[in-house]
Structures are given as structure tokens and as C-alpha cells.
Scaffold this motif. Sequence first.
Motif: not given
Length: 393
Positions: A326-346
Motif C-alpha cells: 500500500y505504501l508503494n502504491i502511494a509512492k508510485n502514484s508520483s509516476l503520474a507526472a510522466a503522462i501528465g496526470y495532475p497529481d502533487m508531483v506534476s
Amino acid sequence: MSLRRPTVKGAFSFSNPAVRAWLFQILAVVVVLLIAAYLIHNTITNLSNRGITSGFAFLDRAAGFGIVQHLIDYQQGDTYGRVFLVGLLNTLLVSALCIVFASILGFFLGLARLSDNWLLRKISTVYIETFRNIPPLLQIFFWYFAVLRNLPGPRQAVDAFDLVFLSNRGLYIPAPQLGEGMGAFLAAVLIAVGVTVGLYRYNKTHQMKTGQLRRTWPWAIALLIGLPALAHALYGAALHWDIPALRGFNFRGGMALIPELAALTLALSVYTSAFIAEIIRAGILSVPHGQHEAARSLALPNPVTLRQVIIPQAMRVIIPPLTSQYLNIAKNSSLAAAIGYPDMVSLFAGTVLNQTGQAIETIAITMSVYLIISLSISLLMNIYNRRIALVER
């Protein structure tokens, strides 16, 4: 004869292991504080030399850019603080969706890996060994560029009963709108749930005293359906639905799930479910075989044995590594920046950083958000783990 109290020689000397241990710990703390002080001083000096103003006052400035997906109202003139809330909610959304889907899929895959059916067992094995050995970023690219971006355009969208539309612009579904009867509906649901819980406890107590079984579920269904229906008839509809419709070159109305969200959810759910499946399998195999034989000797059906005997004992082995996934899911969600999903990192560590130049503040906020999310997940899972732990008396 006089008795003399023995003295401990060298109690405060460097030869004493306890003294050495304390000295080394104090020295380590001093070194860490000195390094931190040097880094802070160096950072402040460099910022001052470059004329960069530090602080969080930039959060009150207007952002001036749009966000394709936002769970709360957002306009281009809103502040960077509002952008932070949008990015946070988008991150929490994709993390929650992936945790739910990965858990469900991983649970059934873990059971399939232990199935007596040869074909089902081999299919689950191939699935697990394939997807857990492909990096998650490549899987995100696959679902986004190879699958979702090749869907038909809005005019040729795949529809279901003119309510749901799927195209390369995303998935459009009806959006609920609050109606005048929402208050009465919620009150009816709360009353139905409260009465059901009370009735269940009463029937359980009655069974313990008399041995007579009284079923609760028929009354529960009647209450959960009847009371909200009565509230709907008396006070009006609790929800109204905004149906999407094609206007021009795209759909308007309803709720849009953008392709970036779908690709990220699919990739992380599929990737993490392969690991969860192995955790489920290991947990079930950790239960002694005698428990299976004892259940068979009582003529318990396999589903009952799995649900009432095996899974409760396996959970104490499953929960700790499941928390890590579950922790890995939360951290891997930062990969959203690679496809332009507007998350915290992007949004914050990308767009806001580039516009404001507040690198330290934006990165610190982003890191703090992921730290708090991870600590919250760990806390909840540890609480659950303590509740289900087997206590030896």
C-alpha cells in the motif's frame, strides 16, 4: 570483621561500555546538528545572493493556469494554495482507487495460484510472473499510449444506453447532483443502519441464551430499502443525474475520468496486484495443514473453511507485507507526472515550481504530503493488525 562496600572502578571512565555508548551517541547527535546547521546557513546565503525570497507567501498568489481534472471547484484565477488542494485530492484519489482494485485482484489471484484447477493455476502464475517483473513506468506507458490513446474519438465513442461514453478523451459517466431530499435520505439510511445493528446484537444475545437462531438479514434489507424509499416519496429525490452529451467536438456534462487517471489506475493496480497475490498465497500456506484437516473433519465446506478458519489465521502474516505494498502504491502514484496526470508531483513540484521558482518550499511541501500519506497508511494498517492479532491467554 568489618565489611566494606565494594567500589566500582572506572564507573565514569572511557573504558566503561555504557559511558562509551553515551559518548558516541552524543557525538553523533552533535555531528548531525552541525551538518544541518551548515546546510541551512549555506541555503539561506545562496538564496540571499540570488535575490530569491523564501517563504510560503506565494501560496496566496494567483496560479493562472488550468487543471484538466479537479475534484473541487477550480478556476485559472485561483491561488497556488487551491492548486495544492487539487493536486492533493488527485493523489489521494488515484492512491485509493489503486489500493482497492489491487487488493481485490490480488486476493483472487492468490487464491487462484493455490487452486486445484491446473489451467486457473497456470494462468495466475503467468500473470504474476509477467506483470511483477515489468517496471511500473513501462506499464503506465503501455496502457496510456498503446491502449487508451488508440480508442475512437468522441464522435465514434463507445456508449452504453446513451449514459456512459468511452473515447480517447476519457470515460464520461452521469454525475450525481444533490437534490432537495438528500437530508431526509441520509437520516433514513442512518436510522436503518442503527436499527439493523441493534437488531443484530439482540438476535445474537437471544441465540447465546436460548440457542435459537433468528435471521437478521431479511429485516436489514427491508429497512435499508424501505426507509430510504419512504424518504424519497415524502421529501423528493436525494440525487439528480447530470447526463453527458456530445456537443461539438467533445462531451459536456456528467463526470469525466481522463485517460491519464485510467492508465495510472490500471497500471499500478495490475502491477501491485501481482505482489499482493504472492503475499496472500504465502499467508494461506503459513497456516498449519492441521487446520485444514480439522475443518474437513467437521464437514465444513471449503468456502466456510477459507473464510472462518484459514483467512483469519493468515491475516497476521499477510498484513505487514501488505502494508508495504500500500505504501508503494502511494509512492508510485508520483509516476503520474510522466503522462501528465495532475497529481502533487506534476502540479506542485512541476508547474508551480517552474512558475514561482520556490524550489525549496514546493519540494518540501510535496515531500511532506507523501510522508504524511505513508505514515497515515502505516498507522491505519498497524491499528487493524493489532485488532486482528491472535492473543495468547
